[in-house]
Scaffold this motif. Structure first.
Motif, PDB file in Angstrom:
ATOM      1  N   VAL A 155     111.277 -90.946  51.329  1.00  0.00           N
ATOM      2  CA  VAL A 155     109.898 -90.763  50.861  1.00  0.00           C
ATOM      3  C   VAL A 155     109.924 -90.169  49.454  1.00  0.00           C
ATOM      4  CG1 VAL A 155     107.774 -89.435  51.243  1.00  0.00           C
ATOM      5  CG2 VAL A 155     108.982 -90.446  53.181  1.00  0.00           C
ATOM      6  N   ILE A 156     109.095 -90.686  48.584  1.00  0.00           N
ATOM      7  CA  ILE A 156     108.914 -90.096  47.257  1.00  0.00           C
ATOM      8  C   ILE A 156     107.655 -89.238  47.315  1.00  0.00           C
ATOM      9  CG2 ILE A 156     108.397 -90.522  44.826  1.00  0.00           C
ATOM     10  CD1 ILE A 156     109.950 -93.147  45.053  1.00  0.00           C
ATOM     11  N   ALA A 157     107.827 -87.946  47.134  1.00  0.00           N
ATOM     12  CA  ALA A 157     106.703 -87.006  47.104  1.00  0.00           C
ATOM     13  C   ALA A 157     106.760 -86.300  45.751  1.00  0.00           C
ATOM     14  CB  ALA A 157     106.804 -86.009  48.244  1.00  0.00           C
ATOM     15  N   THR A 158     105.755 -86.545  44.910  1.00  0.00           N
ATOM     16  CA  THR A 158     105.794 -86.009  43.558  1.00  0.00           C
ATOM     17  C   THR A 158     104.386 -85.827  43.003  1.00  0.00           C
ATOM     18  OG1 THR A 158     106.862 -86.288  41.394  1.00  0.00           O
ATOM     19  CG2 THR A 158     105.955 -88.279  42.427  1.00  0.00           C
ATOM     20  N   ARG A 159     104.331 -85.286  41.830  1.00  0.00           N
ATOM     21  CA  ARG A 159     103.077 -85.077  41.110  1.00  0.00           C
ATOM     22  C   ARG A 159     103.238 -85.697  39.721  1.00  0.00           C
ATOM     23  NH1 ARG A 159     101.644 -78.983  40.556  1.00  0.00           N
ATOM     24  NH2 ARG A 159     100.674 -79.241  42.563  1.00  0.00           N
ATOM     25  N   VAL A 160     102.191 -86.328  39.231  1.00  0.00           N
ATOM     26  CA  VAL A 160     102.207 -86.921  37.893  1.00  0.00           C
ATOM     27  C   VAL A 160     101.008 -86.399  37.123  1.00  0.00           C
ATOM     28  CG1 VAL A 160     100.899 -88.984  38.565  1.00  0.00           C
ATOM     29  CG2 VAL A 160     102.436 -89.100  36.614  1.00  0.00           C
ATOM     30  N   TYR A 161     101.164 -86.253  35.813  1.00  0.00           N
ATOM     31  CA  TYR A 161     100.009 -85.864  35.004  1.00  0.00           C
ATOM     32  C   TYR A 161     100.026 -86.595  33.682  1.00  0.00           C
ATOM     33  CZ  TYR A 161     102.739 -82.626  32.063  1.00  0.00           C
ATOM     34  OH  TYR A 161     103.623 -82.078  31.180  1.00  0.00           O
ATOM     35  N   ASN A 162      98.868 -86.587  33.034  1.00  0.00           N
ATOM     36  CA  ASN A 162      98.684 -87.263  31.767  1.00  0.00           C
ATOM     37  C   ASN A 162      98.283 -86.228  30.729  1.00  0.00           C
ATOM     38  OD1 ASN A 162      98.381 -89.234  29.874  1.00  0.00           O
ATOM     39  ND2 ASN A 162      96.499 -90.066  30.717  1.00  0.00           N
ATOM     40  N   HIS A 163      98.932 -86.254  29.571  1.00  0.00           N
ATOM     41  CA  HIS A 163      98.636 -85.265  28.526  1.00  0.00           C
ATOM     42  C   HIS A 163      97.289 -85.476  27.843  1.00  0.00           C
ATOM     43  CE1 HIS A 163     102.036 -82.615  28.199  1.00  0.00           C
ATOM     44  NE2 HIS A 163     102.866 -83.645  28.266  1.00  0.00           N
ATOM     45  N   ASN A 164      96.881 -86.700  27.557  1.00  0.00           N
ATOM     46  CA  ASN A 164      95.618 -86.970  26.848  1.00  0.00           C
ATOM     47  C   ASN A 164      95.495 -86.183  25.544  1.00  0.00           C
ATOM     48  OD1 ASN A 164      94.194 -88.825  28.634  1.00  0.00           O
ATOM     49  ND2 ASN A 164      94.149 -87.129  30.077  1.00  0.00           N
ATOM     50  N   PHE A 165      96.508 -86.221  24.707  1.00  0.00           N
ATOM     51  CA  PHE A 165      96.399 -85.550  23.406  1.00  0.00           C
ATOM     52  C   PHE A 165      95.311 -86.236  22.598  1.00  0.00           C
ATOM     53  CE2 PHE A 165     101.052 -84.332  23.870  1.00  0.00           C
ATOM     54  CZ  PHE A 165     100.755 -83.005  24.152  1.00  0.00           C
ATOM     55  N   LEU A 166      94.268 -85.488  22.265  1.00  0.00           N
ATOM     56  CA  LEU A 166      93.104 -86.065  21.586  1.00  0.00           C
ATOM     57  C   LEU A 166      92.893 -85.431  20.219  1.00  0.00           C
ATOM     58  CD1 LEU A 166      90.686 -86.022  24.642  1.00  0.00           C
ATOM     59  CD2 LEU A 166      92.046 -87.944  23.803  1.00  0.00           C
ATOM     60  N   ASN A 167      92.559 -86.282  19.267  1.00  0.00           N
ATOM     61  CA  ASN A 167      92.222 -85.858  17.922  1.00  0.00           C
ATOM     62  C   ASN A 167      91.193 -86.862  17.419  1.00  0.00           C
ATOM     63  OD1 ASN A 167      92.117 -85.625  15.087  1.00  0.00           O
ATOM     64  ND2 ASN A 167      94.131 -84.672  15.057  1.00  0.00           N
ATOM     65  N   ILE A 168      89.929 -86.495  17.476  1.00  0.00           N
ATOM     66  CA  ILE A 168      88.851 -87.407  17.108  1.00  0.00           C
ATOM     67  C   ILE A 168      88.669 -87.411  15.595  1.00  0.00           C
ATOM     68  CG2 ILE A 168      86.378 -87.885  17.342  1.00  0.00           C
ATOM     69  CD1 ILE A 168      86.566 -86.701  20.185  1.00  0.00           C
ATOM     70  N   ASN A 169      88.795 -88.582  15.000  1.00  0.00           N
ATOM     71  CA  ASN A 169      88.614 -88.790  13.564  1.00  0.00           C
ATOM     72  C   ASN A 169      89.511 -87.905  12.698  1.00  0.00           C
ATOM     73  OD1 ASN A 169      86.685 -90.797  13.905  1.00  0.00           O
ATOM     74  ND2 ASN A 169      85.029 -89.312  14.035  1.00  0.00           N
ATOM     75  N   GLY A 170      90.676 -87.513  13.227  1.00  0.00           N
ATOM     76  CA  GLY A 170      91.620 -86.710  12.457  1.00  0.00           C
ATOM     77  C   GLY A 170      91.179 -85.280  12.225  1.00  0.00           C
ATOM     78  N   ALA A 171      90.129 -84.839  12.916  1.00  0.00           N
ATOM     79  CA  ALA A 171      89.559 -83.511  12.671  1.00  0.00           C
ATOM     80  C   ALA A 171      90.210 -82.409  13.498  1.00  0.00           C
ATOM     81  CB  ALA A 171      88.061 -83.531  12.939  1.00  0.00           C
ATOM     82  N   GLY A 172      90.998 -82.755  14.515  1.00  0.00           N
ATOM     83  CA  GLY A 172      91.636 -81.741  15.338  1.00  0.00           C
ATOM     84  C   GLY A 172      90.647 -80.998  16.227  1.00  0.00           C
ATOM     85  N   THR A 173      91.084 -79.854  16.685  1.00  0.00           N
ATOM     86  CA  THR A 173      90.255 -79.002  17.541  1.00  0.00           C
ATOM     87  C   THR A 173      89.383 -78.147  16.625  1.00  0.00           C
ATOM     88  OG1 THR A 173      92.023 -78.946  19.170  1.00  0.00           O
ATOM     89  CG2 THR A 173      90.336 -77.257  19.357  1.00  0.00           C
ATOM     90  N   ARG A 174      88.074 -78.256  16.798  1.00  0.00           N
ATOM     91  CA  ARG A 174      87.170 -77.526  15.907  1.00  0.00           C
ATOM     92  C   ARG A 174      85.894 -77.148  16.644  1.00  0.00           C
ATOM     93  NH1 ARG A 174      84.951 -82.182  11.837  1.00  0.00           N
ATOM     94  NH2 ARG A 174      84.431 -83.732  13.408  1.00  0.00           N
ATOM     95  N   ALA A 175      85.135 -76.262  16.038  1.00  0.00           N
ATOM     96  CA  ALA A 175      83.858 -75.837  16.613  1.00  0.00           C
ATOM     97  C   ALA A 175      82.986 -77.067  16.848  1.00  0.00           C
ATOM     98  CB  ALA A 175      83.162 -74.848  15.685  1.00  0.00           C
ATOM     99  N   GLY A 176      82.356 -77.114  18.013  1.00  0.00           N
ATOM    100  CA  GLY A 176      81.483 -78.227  18.366  1.00  0.00           C
ATOM    101  C   GLY A 176      82.141 -79.267  19.242  1.00  0.00           C
ATOM    102  N   LEU A 177      83.459 -79.252  19.318  1.00  0.00           N
ATOM    103  CA  LEU A 177      84.159 -80.145  20.234  1.00  0.00           C
ATOM    104  C   LEU A 177      83.903 -79.630  21.648  1.00  0.00           C
ATOM    105  CD1 LEU A 177      86.155 -82.576  20.341  1.00  0.00           C
ATOM    106  CD2 LEU A 177      87.994 -80.891  20.389  1.00  0.00           C
ATOM    107  N   ALA A 178      83.554 -80.512  22.571  1.00  0.00           N
ATOM    108  CA  ALA A 178      83.191 -80.056  23.912  1.00  0.00           C
ATOM    109  C   ALA A 178      83.779 -80.961  24.988  1.00  0.00           C
ATOM    110  CB  ALA A 178      81.671 -80.010  24.066  1.00  0.00           C
ATOM    111  N   LEU A 179      84.072 -80.356  26.115  1.00  0.00           N
ATOM    112  CA  LEU A 179      84.552 -81.045  27.310  1.00  0.00           C
ATOM    113  C   LEU A 179      83.528 -80.820  28.408  1.00  0.00           C
ATOM    114  CD1 LEU A 179      86.758 -82.273  29.265  1.00  0.00           C
ATOM    115  CD2 LEU A 179      87.526 -79.921  29.563  1.00  0.00           C
ATOM    116  N   ARG A 180      83.117 -81.910  29.075  1.00  0.00           N
ATOM    117  CA  ARG A 180      82.181 -81.793  30.201  1.00  0.00           C
ATOM    118  C   ARG A 180      82.811 -82.448  31.419  1.00  0.00           C
ATOM    119  NH1 ARG A 180      78.095 -85.469  31.527  1.00  0.00           N
ATOM    120  NH2 ARG A 180      78.254 -86.331  29.437  1.00  0.00           N
TER     121      ARG A 180
END
Length: 175
Positions: free
Chosen positions: A40-65
């Motif tokens: 049996v294969i029992a494991t966990r996988v995850y995805n990094h999802n490195f995000l950079n919208i329009n080359g601006a990086g992490t900045r004020a106003g960026l939001a996660l919902r």
């Protein structure tokens, strides 16, 4: 990718497909892990999802919902990010030695909780990331250049079985 390790009893065939959906602002990433071994294969996988919208990086106003309340026992520095209900909003840019990190709970066992909207109020750009499997764990990690929402999935695959999962990225405008 195919792996056979006869001495251990583990073997698998992993297939990953990336495709664009015709006439839609959508990218699909689809995975299949087939257990071709004897154990049996029992494991966990995850995805990094490195995000950079329009080359601006992490900045004020960026939001996660999220579709659930974002609960954490170690909230981020309020000068950098604030959590209110189901939303995390960046208040500033993490400095060279700073990180915005949190391990979230609050999600349930339904795949519908794997549905995140990231919006950048400055540019009006947005991204929806959804998955077709239930979350096992959820982490946020970010530095100045990128923010990363990291959903984890659990899988238990019997010998001869397979596990399928997919991520859908829908590009949209900020709400």
């Amino acid at each position: 990718h195919t792996l056979t390790e006869p001495g251990s009893g583990y073997a698998y065939r992993y297939t990953k497909s990336v495709r664009l959906v015709k006439n839609q602002p959508v990218m699909m990433i689809e995975h299949v892990l087939q257990n071709t071994g004897k154990r049996v294969i029992a494991t966990r996988v995850y995805n990094h999802n490195f995000l950079n919208i329009n080359g601006a990086g992490t900045r004020a106003g960026l939001a996660l919902r999220a579709p659930f309340a974002l609960i954490t026992d170690q909230p981020p520095d309020p000068r950098l990010a604030e959590i209110a209900g189901n939303r995390l909003t960046y208040m500033g840019v993490p400095g060279h030695d700073q990180r915005v990190t949190a391990r979230f709970t609050g999600f349930g066992r339904a795949a519908t909780d794997y549905d995140f909207h990231i919006t950048d109020r400055s540019s009006g750009a947005g991204l929806r990331i959804s998955g077709d499997q239930p979350l096992d764990r959820l982490v946020l990690w970010s530095i100045g250049p990128v923010m990363s929402i990291e959903p984890f999935l659990n899988m238990t695959i019997p010998a001869g079985g397979s596990f399928r999962w997919s991520y859908r990225y829908t590009f949209e405008t900020a709400d």
